[in-house]
Design a protein around this motif. Structure first.
Motif, PDB file in Angstrom:
ATOM      1  N   LEU A  60       0.879  -1.446   0.577  1.00 12.21           N
ATOM      2  CA  LEU A  60      -0.067   0.293   0.003  1.00 12.21           C
ATOM      3  C   LEU A  60       0.844   1.021   0.379  1.00 12.21           C
ATOM      4  CD1 LEU A  60      -3.100  -1.188   2.594  1.00 12.21           C
ATOM      5  CD2 LEU A  60      -3.317  -1.238   0.364  1.00 12.21           C
ATOM      6  N   LYS A  61       1.871   1.301   0.623  1.00 11.18           N
ATOM      7  CA  LYS A  61       3.180   2.573  -0.014  1.00 11.18           C
ATOM      8  C   LYS A  61       3.791   2.877  -0.747  1.00 11.18           C
ATOM      9  CE  LYS A  61       7.069   3.495   3.348  1.00 11.18           C
ATOM     10  NZ  LYS A  61       7.927   2.917   4.478  1.00 11.18           N
ATOM     11  N   ASN A  62       4.166   1.274  -1.312  1.00 16.84           N
ATOM     12  CA  ASN A  62       5.394   1.808  -1.822  1.00 16.84           C
ATOM     13  C   ASN A  62       4.864   1.444  -4.317  1.00 16.84           C
ATOM     14  OD1 ASN A  62       6.782   2.311   0.179  1.00 16.84           O
ATOM     15  ND2 ASN A  62       7.668  -0.030   0.445  1.00 16.84           N
ATOM     16  N   ILE A  63       3.943   1.004  -3.738  1.00 20.02           N
ATOM     17  CA  ILE A  63       3.017   0.650  -4.930  1.00 20.02           C
ATOM     18  C   ILE A  63       2.160   1.211  -5.055  1.00 20.02           C
ATOM     19  CG2 ILE A  63       1.973  -0.726  -6.768  1.00 20.02           C
ATOM     20  CD1 ILE A  63       4.877  -2.116  -5.516  1.00 20.02           C
ATOM     21  N   PRO A  64       2.554   1.917  -6.621  1.00 21.13           N
ATOM     22  CA  PRO A  64       1.397   3.909  -6.821  1.00 21.13           C
ATOM     23  C   PRO A  64      -0.222   2.787  -6.973  1.00 21.13           C
ATOM     24  CG  PRO A  64       3.760   3.816  -8.265  1.00 21.13           C
ATOM     25  CD  PRO A  64       3.399   2.617  -7.160  1.00 21.13           C
ATOM     26  N   ASN A  65      -0.727   3.631  -6.644  1.00 22.26           N
ATOM     27  CA  ASN A  65      -2.374   2.866  -6.317  1.00 22.26           C
ATOM     28  C   ASN A  65      -2.940   1.921  -6.233  1.00 22.26           C
ATOM     29  OD1 ASN A  65      -3.005   5.386  -8.254  1.00 22.26           O
ATOM     30  ND2 ASN A  65      -1.784   3.962 -10.599  1.00 22.26           N
ATOM     31  N   ALA A  66      -1.988   1.282  -5.422  1.00 27.02           N
ATOM     32  CA  ALA A  66      -2.611   0.469  -4.895  1.00 27.02           C
ATOM     33  C   ALA A  66      -3.573   0.504  -3.466  1.00 27.02           C
ATOM     34  CB  ALA A  66      -1.121  -0.668  -3.718  1.00 27.02           C
ATOM     35  N   VAL A  67      -4.402  -0.315  -3.249  1.00 27.25           N
ATOM     36  CA  VAL A  67      -5.595   0.067  -2.251  1.00 27.25           C
ATOM     37  C   VAL A  67      -6.184  -1.111  -1.606  1.00 27.25           C
ATOM     38  CG1 VAL A  67      -8.105   1.327  -1.651  1.00 27.25           C
ATOM     39  CG2 VAL A  67      -6.996   2.077  -3.636  1.00 27.25           C
ATOM     40  N   LEU A  68      -6.532  -1.225  -0.205  1.00 29.35           N
ATOM     41  CA  LEU A  68      -7.216  -1.896   0.386  1.00 29.35           C
ATOM     42  C   LEU A  68      -8.910  -2.498   0.618  1.00 29.35           C
ATOM     43  CD1 LEU A  68      -5.721  -4.079   2.536  1.00 29.35           C
ATOM     44  CD2 LEU A  68      -6.910  -2.771   4.444  1.00 29.35           C
ATOM     45  N   PRO A  69      -9.093  -3.380  -0.267  1.00 30.80           N
ATOM     46  CA  PRO A  69     -10.284  -3.602  -0.374  1.00 30.80           C
ATOM     47  C   PRO A  69     -11.546  -3.446   0.955  1.00 30.80           C
ATOM     48  CG  PRO A  69      -9.001  -5.724  -0.985  1.00 30.80           C
ATOM     49  CD  PRO A  69      -8.361  -4.427  -0.429  1.00 30.80           C
ATOM     50  N   LEU A  70     -11.054  -3.674   1.364  1.00 29.73           N
ATOM     51  CA  LEU A  70     -11.563  -3.881   2.993  1.00 29.73           C
ATOM     52  C   LEU A  70     -11.335  -2.206   4.120  1.00 29.73           C
ATOM     53  CD1 LEU A  70      -9.983  -6.844   4.241  1.00 29.73           C
ATOM     54  CD2 LEU A  70     -12.234  -6.765   2.931  1.00 29.73           C
ATOM     55  N   ALA A  71     -12.747  -2.018   4.691  1.00 30.25           N
ATOM     56  CA  ALA A  71     -12.583  -0.509   5.693  1.00 30.25           C
ATOM     57  C   ALA A  71     -11.667  -0.859   6.848  1.00 30.25           C
ATOM     58  CB  ALA A  71     -14.086  -0.869   6.270  1.00 30.25           C
ATOM     59  N   GLU A  72     -11.315  -2.339   7.850  1.00 33.56           N
ATOM     60  CA  GLU A  72     -10.467  -1.934   8.599  1.00 33.56           C
ATOM     61  C   GLU A  72      -8.955  -3.104   8.211  1.00 33.56           C
ATOM     62  OE1 GLU A  72     -10.734  -0.932  11.576  1.00 33.56           O
ATOM     63  OE2 GLU A  72     -12.783  -0.237  11.343  1.00 33.56           O
ATOM     64  N   LYS A  73      -8.125  -2.350   8.342  1.00 37.65           N
ATOM     65  CA  LYS A  73      -6.693  -3.135   7.950  1.00 37.65           C
ATOM     66  C   LYS A  73      -7.177  -4.765   9.056  1.00 37.65           C
ATOM     67  CE  LYS A  73      -3.129   0.035   6.854  1.00 37.65           C
ATOM     68  NZ  LYS A  73      -2.152   0.089   6.973  1.00 37.65           N
ATOM     69  N   ALA A  74      -5.921  -5.922   9.236  1.00 33.58           N
ATOM     70  CA  ALA A  74      -6.119  -6.986   9.791  1.00 33.58           C
ATOM     71  C   ALA A  74      -4.594  -7.641  10.471  1.00 33.58           C
ATOM     72  CB  ALA A  74      -6.719  -8.238   8.759  1.00 33.58           C
ATOM     73  N   PRO A  75      -4.416  -8.843  10.779  1.00 32.47           N
ATOM     74  CA  PRO A  75      -3.231  -9.184  11.186  1.00 32.47           C
ATOM     75  C   PRO A  75      -2.710 -10.091   9.492  1.00 32.47           C
ATOM     76  CG  PRO A  75      -4.367  -9.365  12.448  1.00 32.47           C
ATOM     77  CD  PRO A  75      -5.119  -8.354  11.886  1.00 32.47           C
ATOM     78  N   PHE A  76      -3.605 -10.413   9.620  1.00 27.48           N
ATOM     79  CA  PHE A  76      -3.564 -11.382   8.078  1.00 27.48           C
ATOM     80  C   PHE A  76      -4.262 -11.318   7.064  1.00 27.48           C
ATOM     81  CE2 PHE A  76      -0.610 -12.881  10.846  1.00 27.48           C
ATOM     82  CZ  PHE A  76       0.356 -13.174   9.887  1.00 27.48           C
ATOM     83  N   TYR A  77      -4.238 -11.521   6.137  1.00 27.11           N
ATOM     84  CA  TYR A  77      -5.068 -11.441   4.379  1.00 27.11           C
ATOM     85  C   TYR A  77      -5.261 -13.165   3.755  1.00 27.11           C
ATOM     86  CZ  TYR A  77      -4.840  -6.517   5.713  1.00 27.11           C
ATOM     87  OH  TYR A  77      -5.115  -5.069   6.132  1.00 27.11           O
ATOM     88  N   CYS A  78      -6.330 -13.184   2.991  1.00 30.37           N
ATOM     89  CA  CYS A  78      -6.163 -13.719   2.651  1.00 30.37           C
ATOM     90  C   CYS A  78      -6.739 -13.881   0.913  1.00 30.37           C
ATOM     91  CB  CYS A  78      -7.248 -15.634   2.997  1.00 30.37           C
ATOM     92  SG  CYS A  78      -6.597 -16.083   4.658  1.00 30.37           S
ATOM     93  N   LEU A  79      -6.200 -14.648   0.279  1.00 25.68           N
ATOM     94  CA  LEU A  79      -6.603 -14.112  -0.986  1.00 25.68           C
ATOM     95  C   LEU A  79      -7.095 -15.828  -1.261  1.00 25.68           C
ATOM     96  CD1 LEU A  79      -4.950 -12.660  -5.012  1.00 25.68           C
ATOM     97  CD2 LEU A  79      -6.479 -14.115  -4.854  1.00 25.68           C
ATOM     98  N   VAL A  80      -8.541 -15.788  -2.729  1.00 25.53           N
ATOM     99  CA  VAL A  80      -9.322 -16.735  -2.492  1.00 25.53           C
ATOM    100  C   VAL A  80      -9.747 -16.753  -4.399  1.00 25.53           C
ATOM    101  CG1 VAL A  80     -11.262 -18.776  -1.810  1.00 25.53           C
ATOM    102  CG2 VAL A  80     -10.549 -16.689  -0.085  1.00 25.53           C
ATOM    103  N   GLU A  81      -9.439 -17.321  -4.435  1.00 28.51           N
ATOM    104  CA  GLU A  81      -9.899 -17.247  -6.116  1.00 28.51           C
ATOM    105  C   GLU A  81     -10.729 -19.215  -6.424  1.00 28.51           C
ATOM    106  OE1 GLU A  81      -8.112 -15.562  -9.733  1.00 28.51           O
ATOM    107  OE2 GLU A  81      -7.651 -17.772 -10.161  1.00 28.51           O
ATOM    108  N   LEU A  82     -12.125 -18.724  -7.063  1.00 22.50           N
ATOM    109  CA  LEU A  82     -12.288 -19.988  -7.716  1.00 22.50           C
ATOM    110  C   LEU A  82     -12.846 -19.591  -9.115  1.00 22.50           C
ATOM    111  CD1 LEU A  82     -15.583 -20.696  -4.306  1.00 22.50           C
ATOM    112  CD2 LEU A  82     -12.932 -21.782  -4.271  1.00 22.50           C
ATOM    113  N   ALA A  83     -12.767 -20.995 -10.328  1.00 23.86           N
ATOM    114  CA  ALA A  83     -13.156 -20.888 -10.922  1.00 23.86           C
ATOM    115  C   ALA A  83     -14.160 -21.820 -11.722  1.00 23.86           C
ATOM    116  CB  ALA A  83     -11.439 -19.786 -11.807  1.00 23.86           C
ATOM    117  N   THR A  84     -14.388 -21.478 -13.354  1.00 22.26           N
ATOM    118  CA  THR A  84     -14.854 -23.286 -12.988  1.00 22.26           C
ATOM    119  C   THR A  84     -15.032 -22.938 -15.071  1.00 22.26           C
ATOM    120  OG1 THR A  84     -16.608 -24.510 -14.054  1.00 22.26           O
ATOM    121  CG2 THR A  84     -16.991 -22.343 -12.982  1.00 22.26           C
ATOM    122  N   PRO A  85     -14.400 -23.806 -15.802  1.00 27.29           N
ATOM    123  CA  PRO A  85     -15.186 -23.172 -17.629  1.00 27.29           C
ATOM    124  C   PRO A  85     -16.569 -23.242 -17.921  1.00 27.29           C
ATOM    125  CG  PRO A  85     -14.162 -25.633 -17.322  1.00 27.29           C
ATOM    126  CD  PRO A  85     -14.370 -24.986 -15.303  1.00 27.29           C
TER     127      PRO A  85
END
Ligand code: MLT
Ligand code: ZN
Length: 475
Positions: A269-294
């Motif tokens: 968030l600090k070092n990469i231009p235009n990076a934005v946290l999509p949550l209202a509050e910060k958290a100790p850890f984050y997970c990115l989950v992706e589900l996909a199907t053809p």
């Protein structure tokens, strides 16, 4: 040997094969090839050779072998372990695969992509997508990393949880051996039990046994319905809980499950231009989950919502945001993929690319954090990575205000305390980045005895003169 091997006649002979365009000898032209991406290793070379075809490359290797000139194969030069840089004394020639950049064939029935080593992973993905297919390999450096290097190090990346590592996608290979022989093993068979599996010998060999010049890769159907969520969690234990819930809900839909720490995400968030946290509050850890199907309208959005709603209710997740558009999906992925770049901009960092059984990730992170903080007070632990397959990048950022050179000098001590914890959980000290120039000294301790002896015999059989990527992988 180096001086006699690299006298003008050899370079003249090479020029006769590859032409002026295929040979760089000016220091200003060769400099970018002599240093790694992380700027940890500064090598030197008198020439960078850029053949345009497999035949040219094979002829160059034959000439080098005859002259006893050592070769460093190089693709996109994105190695995290200095796997593609020449040594400091200028005796090694860099052999770049960048001009072997043709897509030879894509067969949508066989679901195969036949491709040359110098095509970037991104370009290969796009070629597959154009024909409604997916090349299911994705790594942060995919815009620059080339297929040959990706296979040579058996890259893993973001989709291993579903599709495996690079090696699981390889059906066939074309390789130039250290004496200049071309082995054409470009078969596209799903079943082929005809003796030793030679292609798997070269995948992961990091250019020490030969140079991969082309490959047949397996494709998957292109995903038509994708859902991505960014979730805040209060602990890695809850991240694991969340992973287990998605896995038991529908493991076949899960295409990525990535972990990020609060601190690592703050660096982005600090070092990469235009990076934005999509949550209202910060958290100790984050997970990115992706589900996909053809399957179009395949129910990925309701599936991700269902699991997350229950996880929120049960307190497993603190908060979550589901991407509403392709742009939001890309923005969430960027928070994860810019982790390395953001750490680089923050100061000096030491990487530990390790793996443990998935169930042990929380305990591993807890113990490794305690051990590193005890070793270097003020050190900033930034664990992140491919939680779904147990591969954690346990990276350490220098203490605020510390001398970067002093911090980098501690790299072996840091790796040692982290690896002690890795060993406790029967993990690996190198999950997906390879051994390169950084880690051969660890091989006797971790793979010593019979395993290392077999590797050394294979190396001696294929490259008796030791001219292929010397000093990498084997101690
Ligand atoms: C990544 O997954 O982003 C890279 O493999 C990681 C690293 O910087 O250690
Ligand atoms: Zn990674």
């Amino acid at each position: 040997m180096p001086d006699t091997a690299l006298t003008l006649p050899l370079l003249d002979q090479i020029r006769a094969v590859v032409g002026d365009r295929g040979l760089l000898t000016e220091a200003s032209d060769t400099a970018p090839y002599a240093q790694d991406w992380r700027k940890l290793f500064q090598g030197s070379t008198r020439a960078v050779i850029r053949p345009g075809t497999t035949r040219e490359l094979a002829e160059v290797v034959r000439l080098c072998a005859a002259a006893g000139a050592p070769i460093v194969p190089q693709g996109g030069n994105t190695s995290m372990v200095g796997g593609a840089v020449p040594n400091e004394d200028g005796s090694e020639l860099v052999l770049s695969t960048a001009r072997l950049n043709r897509i030879r064939d894509l067969d949508p029935v066989d679901m195969t992509l036949t491709i040359e080593a110098g095509v970037t992973l991104k370009a290969a993905q796009l070629a597959a997508a154009e024909r409604n297919c997916l090349l299911p390999l994705s790594i942060s450096s995919e815009g620059t990393a080339q297929i040959g290097g990706v296979l040579a190090v058996n890259a893993g990346g973001n989709n291993t949880v579903r599709y495996g590592n690079a090696r699981d996608l390889v059906l066939g290979l074309e390789v130039v051996l250290p004496d200049g022989t071309i082995w054409n093993g470009l078969r596209r068979l799903r079943k082929d039990n005809t003796g030793y599996c030679l292609r798997q010998l070269f995948v992961g060999s990091e250019g020490t046994l030969g140079i991969i010049t082309a490959a047949v890769l397996k494709l998957a159907p292109a995903p038509k319905d994708i859902a991505v969520a960014f979730c805040g969690v209060d602990s890695v234990d809850n991240a694991l809980q969340l992973f287990a819930r998605f896995q038991s809900h529908d493991a076949s839909a899960l295409s990525a499950f990535e972990l990020m720490s609060g601190l690592g995400t703050d660096f982005v968030l600090k070092n990469i231009p235009n990076a934005v946290l999509p949550l209202a509050e910060k958290a100790p850890f984050y997970c990115l989950v992706e589900l996909a199907t053809p399957r179009p309208n395949g129910g990925m959005r309701p599936a991700i919502e269902e699991v997350l709603e229950k996880a929120l209710e049960d307190g497993v997740v603190l908060d979550a945001a589901i991407a509403e558009s392709d742009a939001q999906r890309a923005a969430i992925w960027r928070l994860r993929e810019e982790h390395s770049e953001a750490q680089k901009r923050e100061g000096a960092s030491v990487k530990n690319d390790v793996s443990v059984p998935v169930s042990k990730v929380p305990a591993f992170i807890r113990k490794a954090t305690i051990a590193c903080e005890a070793l270097i007070p003020g050190v900033r632990c930034v664990p992140f990575g491919h939680m779904g397959d147990g591969n954690i990048h346990f990276n350490l950022e220098q203490p605020v205000g510390a001398d970067p050179a002093w911090f980098l000098d501690q790299d072996h001590a840091i790796m040692e305390v982290v690896n002690e914890v890795v060993r406790e959980y029967d993990g690996s000290f190198s999950a997906e980045h390879g051994i390169g120039k950084l880690k051969p000294y660890l091989m006797p301790d971790w793979r010593g005895g019979t395993e290392l002896a077999i590797m050394q015999r294979i190396k001696a059989a294929l490259d008796p003169a030791g001219i292929m990527n010397p000093g990498k992988v084997l101690p």
